[in-house]
Design an enzyme around this catalytic site. Structure first.
Site: not given
Length: 211
Positions: A118, A136
């Site tokens: 991420k 997320d």
């Protein structure tokens, strides 16, 4: 136009201002800010980095700090011990291996301490303009509710959603889903009655009879 593109089109009109809300001026600042943002809010990170980056905004300046000194500077954020350790280790590696520069590939970034997929996707997409879709908690929640994925695994969510979108939309879609998650599709008590996506929303169709 498939469902995912229709959804993104609606969100583009709803949130024309959608962008990365972490404050940064360089790829290094974005990398550190994103590392700090894990399980925290962008607002809290921006408060911390305003002071941190005033004096320690490059790898060589950062490594002049001891771990204890860095901890004191970021103590108001969650997991500050691990984050301080990883930030210093990563800064040392950037100096030793990359001449103080942040690498531009996901493959190199994820090898750095404290940098997962991420974080790498956030950095390559926002700092270097490389199409990437970071997942997320907001992105995961919104895309699941909209029926764009059925997975809770961030890597699988990334695969599921990007398979339905052209690369040029990856980065913007990431920001749009975050904005929608923060402002409307909230974890608790989502604002379904004011959401323009209910016609495309699996969650709404499954729960509207209960409301």
């Amino acid at each position: 136009m498939n469902k995912a593109r229709k959804i993104v089109s609606v969100l583009q009109e709803l949130y024309p201002e959608a962008k990365c809300e972490l404050n940064y001026r360089t790829p290094y600042e974005l990398l550190i800010a994103t590392m700090l943002s894990a399980q925290s809010t962008d607002k809290r990170v921006n408060i911390i980095t305003k002071d941190l980056f005033a004096s320690y905004n490059t790898p060589d300046k950062m490594v002049s700090l001891s771990e204890g000194e860095l901890i004191e500077l970021i103590r108001t954020i969650g997991f500050y011990n691990n984050k301080a350790k990883n930030i210093l280790m990563t800064s040392h590696i950037l100096l030793e291996k990359y001449g103080g520069e942040v690498p531009k590939t996901r493959e190199e970034l994820v090898k750095l301490p404290g940098v997962g997929r991420k974080t790498a996707n956030v950095v390559i997409s926002n700092a270097f303009g490389i199409p990437a879709f970071a997942v997320d908690t907001h992105v995961g929640r919104v895309t699941n509710r909209l029926g764009l994925t059925k997975s809770k695994n961030p890597n699988q969510i990334e695969i599921d959603v990007t398979s339905q979108l052209p690369k040029k939309l990856y980065t913007q879609a990431h920001h749009l889903f975050i904005f929608h998650g923060r402002k409307c599709c909230k974890a608790i008590r989502p604002l379904c009655d004011s959401c323009p996506l209910t016609v495309n929303c699996t969650y709404y169709k499954q729960n509207k009879q209960e409301r």
